[in-house]
Design a protein around this motif. Structure first.
Motif, PDB file in Angstrom:
ATOM      1  N   GLN A  35       0.840  -1.208   0.000  1.00 50.72           N
ATOM      2  CA  GLN A  35       0.000   0.000   0.000  1.00 50.72           C
ATOM      3  C   GLN A  35       0.871   1.253   0.000  1.00 50.72           C
ATOM      4  O   GLN A  35       0.516   2.261  -0.615  1.00 50.72           O
ATOM      5  CB  GLN A  35      -0.940  -0.016   1.204  1.00 50.72           C
ATOM      6  CG  GLN A  35      -2.034  -1.074   1.093  1.00 50.72           C
ATOM      7  CD  GLN A  35      -2.882  -1.151   2.340  1.00 50.72           C
ATOM      8  OE1 GLN A  35      -3.764  -0.316   2.559  1.00 50.72           O
ATOM      9  NE2 GLN A  35      -2.630  -2.136   3.186  1.00 50.72           N
ATOM     10  N   GLU A  36       2.015   1.183   0.685  1.00 50.83           N
ATOM     11  CA  GLU A  36       2.957   2.295   0.662  1.00 50.83           C
ATOM     12  C   GLU A  36       3.643   2.377  -0.710  1.00 50.83           C
ATOM     13  O   GLU A  36       3.856   3.472  -1.241  1.00 50.83           O
ATOM     14  CB  GLU A  36       4.009   2.125   1.778  1.00 50.83           C
ATOM     15  CG  GLU A  36       3.446   2.200   3.191  1.00 50.83           C
ATOM     16  CD  GLU A  36       2.820   3.556   3.510  1.00 50.83           C
ATOM     17  OE1 GLU A  36       3.351   4.586   3.074  1.00 50.83           O
ATOM     18  OE2 GLU A  36       1.777   3.577   4.193  1.00 50.83           O
ATOM     19  N   MET A  37       3.967   1.234  -1.285  1.00 48.06           N
ATOM     20  CA  MET A  37       4.620   1.200  -2.604  1.00 48.06           C
ATOM     21  C   MET A  37       3.740   1.822  -3.681  1.00 48.06           C
ATOM     22  O   MET A  37       4.220   2.468  -4.608  1.00 48.06           O
ATOM     23  CB  MET A  37       4.971  -0.248  -2.981  1.00 48.06           C
ATOM     24  CG  MET A  37       6.101  -0.835  -2.161  1.00 48.06           C
ATOM     25  SD  MET A  37       6.276  -2.629  -2.383  1.00 48.06           S
ATOM     26  CE  MET A  37       6.744  -2.734  -4.111  1.00 48.06           C
ATOM     27  N   ALA A  38       2.425   1.612  -3.540  1.00 45.36           N
ATOM     28  CA  ALA A  38       1.477   2.097  -4.561  1.00 45.36           C
ATOM     29  C   ALA A  38       1.444   3.625  -4.642  1.00 45.36           C
ATOM     30  O   ALA A  38       0.884   4.182  -5.590  1.00 45.36           O
ATOM     31  CB  ALA A  38       0.078   1.554  -4.271  1.00 45.36           C
ATOM     32  N   GLN A  39       2.040   4.295  -3.673  1.00 47.82           N
ATOM     33  CA  GLN A  39       2.106   5.753  -3.725  1.00 47.82           C
ATOM     34  C   GLN A  39       3.187   6.241  -4.695  1.00 47.82           C
ATOM     35  O   GLN A  39       3.186   7.398  -5.089  1.00 47.82           O
ATOM     36  CB  GLN A  39       2.393   6.314  -2.332  1.00 47.82           C
ATOM     37  CG  GLN A  39       1.271   6.029  -1.330  1.00 47.82           C
ATOM     38  CD  GLN A  39       1.604   6.589   0.039  1.00 47.82           C
ATOM     39  OE1 GLN A  39       1.722   7.791   0.228  1.00 47.82           O
ATOM     40  NE2 GLN A  39       1.757   5.707   1.010  1.00 47.82           N
ATOM     41  N   PHE A  40       4.090   5.346  -5.057  1.00 44.71           N
ATOM     42  CA  PHE A  40       5.227   5.757  -5.886  1.00 44.71           C
ATOM     43  C   PHE A  40       5.112   5.340  -7.355  1.00 44.71           C
ATOM     44  O   PHE A  40       5.859   5.844  -8.189  1.00 44.71           O
ATOM     45  CB  PHE A  40       6.531   5.186  -5.310  1.00 44.71           C
ATOM     46  CG  PHE A  40       6.818   5.675  -3.915  1.00 44.71           C
ATOM     47  CD1 PHE A  40       7.156   7.001  -3.686  1.00 44.71           C
ATOM     48  CD2 PHE A  40       6.724   4.821  -2.820  1.00 44.71           C
ATOM     49  CE1 PHE A  40       7.411   7.463  -2.398  1.00 44.71           C
ATOM     50  CE2 PHE A  40       6.972   5.273  -1.538  1.00 44.71           C
ATOM     51  CZ  PHE A  40       7.317   6.600  -1.324  1.00 44.71           C
ATOM     52  N   ILE A  41       4.217   4.398  -7.651  1.00 47.56           N
ATOM     53  CA  ILE A  41       4.062   3.959  -9.049  1.00 47.56           C
ATOM     54  C   ILE A  41       2.584   3.802  -9.386  1.00 47.56           C
ATOM     55  O   ILE A  41       1.747   3.664  -8.490  1.00 47.56           O
ATOM     56  CB  ILE A  41       4.770   2.605  -9.314  1.00 47.56           C
ATOM     57  CG1 ILE A  41       4.300   1.538  -8.311  1.00 47.56           C
ATOM     58  CG2 ILE A  41       6.274   2.748  -9.319  1.00 47.56           C
ATOM     59  CD1 ILE A  41       4.698   0.133  -8.692  1.00 47.56           C
ATOM     60  N   LYS A  42       2.300   3.822 -10.675  1.00 43.68           N
ATOM     61  CA  LYS A  42       0.927   3.578 -11.117  1.00 43.68           C
ATOM     62  C   LYS A  42       0.702   2.074 -11.086  1.00 43.68           C
ATOM     63  O   LYS A  42       1.521   1.306 -11.608  1.00 43.68           O
ATOM     64  CB  LYS A  42       0.762   4.108 -12.542  1.00 43.68           C
ATOM     65  CG  LYS A  42      -0.671   4.097 -13.012  1.00 43.68           C
ATOM     66  CD  LYS A  42      -0.838   4.869 -14.313  1.00 43.68           C
ATOM     67  CE  LYS A  42      -2.292   4.817 -14.737  1.00 43.68           C
ATOM     68  NZ  LYS A  42      -2.526   4.079 -15.941  1.00 43.68           N
ATOM     69  N   VAL A  43      -0.356   1.644 -10.446  1.00 42.41           N
ATOM     70  CA  VAL A  43      -0.632   0.209 -10.339  1.00 42.41           C
ATOM     71  C   VAL A  43      -2.002  -0.117 -10.915  1.00 42.41           C
ATOM     72  O   VAL A  43      -2.905   0.717 -10.922  1.00 42.41           O
ATOM     73  CB  VAL A  43      -0.563  -0.283  -8.870  1.00 42.41           C
ATOM     74  CG1 VAL A  43       0.836  -0.160  -8.318  1.00 42.41           C
ATOM     75  CG2 VAL A  43      -1.552   0.458  -7.980  1.00 42.41           C
ATOM     76  N   ARG A  44      -2.133  -1.349 -11.384  1.00 42.64           N
ATOM     77  CA  ARG A  44      -3.416  -1.812 -11.908  1.00 42.64           C
ATOM     78  C   ARG A  44      -4.358  -2.169 -10.755  1.00 42.64           C
ATOM     79  O   ARG A  44      -5.518  -1.800 -10.743  1.00 42.64           O
ATOM     80  CB  ARG A  44      -3.190  -3.035 -12.806  1.00 42.64           C
ATOM     81  CG  ARG A  44      -4.470  -3.595 -13.401  1.00 42.64           C
ATOM     82  CD  ARG A  44      -4.206  -4.840 -14.236  1.00 42.64           C
ATOM     83  NE  ARG A  44      -5.461  -5.396 -14.731  1.00 42.64           N
ATOM     84  CZ  ARG A  44      -5.730  -5.606 -16.006  1.00 42.64           C
ATOM     85  NH1 ARG A  44      -4.833  -5.305 -16.931  1.00 42.64           N
ATOM     86  NH2 ARG A  44      -6.884  -6.122 -16.375  1.00 42.64           N
ATOM     87  N   LYS A  45      -3.832  -2.894  -9.763  1.00 46.16           N
ATOM     88  CA  LYS A  45      -4.623  -3.295  -8.595  1.00 46.16           C
ATOM     89  C   LYS A  45      -3.694  -3.482  -7.408  1.00 46.16           C
ATOM     90  O   LYS A  45      -2.536  -3.874  -7.559  1.00 46.16           O
ATOM     91  CB  LYS A  45      -5.325  -4.642  -8.845  1.00 46.16           C
ATOM     92  CG  LYS A  45      -6.531  -4.594  -9.783  1.00 46.16           C
ATOM     93  CD  LYS A  45      -7.819  -4.354  -9.040  1.00 46.16           C
ATOM     94  CE  LYS A  45      -8.942  -3.950  -9.970  1.00 46.16           C
ATOM     95  NZ  LYS A  45      -9.446  -5.001 -10.811  1.00 46.16           N
ATOM     96  N   VAL A  46      -4.226  -3.238  -6.221  1.00 46.76           N
ATOM     97  CA  VAL A  46      -3.543  -3.570  -4.975  1.00 46.76           C
ATOM     98  C   VAL A  46      -4.452  -4.538  -4.221  1.00 46.76           C
ATOM     99  O   VAL A  46      -5.598  -4.218  -3.919  1.00 46.76           O
ATOM    100  CB  VAL A  46      -3.274  -2.316  -4.108  1.00 46.76           C
ATOM    101  CG1 VAL A  46      -2.731  -2.712  -2.736  1.00 46.76           C
ATOM    102  CG2 VAL A  46      -2.289  -1.390  -4.807  1.00 46.76           C
ATOM    103  N   ILE A  47      -3.924  -5.737  -3.959  1.00 45.17           N
ATOM    104  CA  ILE A  47      -4.705  -6.772  -3.273  1.00 45.17           C
ATOM    105  C   ILE A  47      -3.956  -7.182  -2.017  1.00 45.17           C
ATOM    106  O   ILE A  47      -2.790  -7.596  -2.080  1.00 45.17           O
ATOM    107  CB  ILE A  47      -4.919  -8.005  -4.181  1.00 45.17           C
ATOM    108  CG1 ILE A  47      -5.682  -7.602  -5.452  1.00 45.17           C
ATOM    109  CG2 ILE A  47      -5.661  -9.110  -3.425  1.00 45.17           C
ATOM    110  CD1 ILE A  47      -5.820  -8.714  -6.488  1.00 45.17           C
ATOM    111  N   ILE A  48      -4.600  -7.030  -0.865  1.00 46.53           N
ATOM    112  CA  ILE A  48      -3.958  -7.426   0.391  1.00 46.53           C
ATOM    113  C   ILE A  48      -4.667  -8.652   0.966  1.00 46.53           C
ATOM    114  O   ILE A  48      -5.892  -8.785   0.859  1.00 46.53           O
ATOM    115  CB  ILE A  48      -3.909  -6.263   1.417  1.00 46.53           C
ATOM    116  CG1 ILE A  48      -5.311  -5.831   1.850  1.00 46.53           C
ATOM    117  CG2 ILE A  48      -3.139  -5.079   0.836  1.00 46.53           C
ATOM    118  CD1 ILE A  48      -5.314  -4.821   3.016  1.00 46.53           C
TER     119      ILE A  48
END
Length: 218
Positions: free
Chosen positions: A74-87
């Motif tokens: 979730q922290e990484m997603a602040q630095f790159i464009k992502v398709r989906k974040v699934i936890i």
């Protein structure tokens, strides 16, 4: 048609072996496994996330993280464009922490937390491998590969002190109703897996293999 890149981050101190039973259709998805690195001196979670993000070589990837790995992505997603974040078996903000985590933060008792609380070796040991010490040690060696004490102390502190209070509504959260590290009663807006414990990445892999493709593409 190009394959969808899926990057997976294991839980605290765990090795990528926890994903060995996760299989996605190879004609559609390309799995890449991320590993924990030893933190630099005084490295913050955000700084660490930025550093791990450099390991991602595809544009617009899917990020899947388990437990503390879910917090990290979730922290990484602040630095790159992502398709989906699934936890999976994780939390979307510190508001979903159980009381003992909050107490540990206010009292600074997290410095005394036994690693077993987070790593939960006993649960791993009971997971269809019998109770013999030999099997338990082999299991420990296989799934919990990061034993560097600096990493362990850093990681526990980063979990307890995680400052996110605003949930990213786009995060897909998969959680077991028998999770004893992050109890379901504190979790909101998640896909519930019946009977799923904190280690369900290992023993609910059939559910995950069945549902992840649609969740990724949906």
């Amino acid at each position: 048609m190009s394959k969808i890149p899926v990057y997976m981050m294991p839980g605290l101190a765990a090795s990528t072996a926890i994903f060995e039973r996760i299989q996605l259709p190879e004609d559609e998805f390309e799995i890449h496994l991320l590993e924990w690195e030893i933190p630099l001196d005084n490295e913050s979670l955000k700084e660490y996330a930025r550093r791990i993000t450099k390991k991602i070589t595809h544009s617009n990837p899917v990020l899947i993280g388990v437990s503390f790995g879910g917090i990290l992505i979730q922290e990484m997603a602040q630095f790159i464009k992502v398709r989906k974040v699934i936890i999976i078996s994780s939390v979307k903000s510190n508001l979903e922490f159980p009381r003992r985590f909050k107490l540990a933060k206010t009292t600074k008792a997290y410095k005394l937390i036994p690693m077993s609380l987070i790593l939960n070796i006993e649960n791993l040991a009971k997971f269809s491998f019998g109770e013999t010490i030999n099997k338990r040690l082999k299991l420990y060696e296989k799934f919990l590969s990061v034993r560097d004490i600096r990493y362990l102390n850093w990681a526990v502190e980063q979990v307890i002190l995680w400052d996110r209070t605003v949930v990213d509504e786009s995060v897909i959260h998969i959680h077991g109703d028998a999770d004893d590290v992050f109890p379901i009663k504190y979790i909101k807006d998640c896909i519930v897996v019946k009977g799923g414990a904190h280690i369900m990445i290992l023993n609910k892999y059939k559910w995950l293999n069945e549902h992840l493709p649609a969740l990724i593409k949906g």
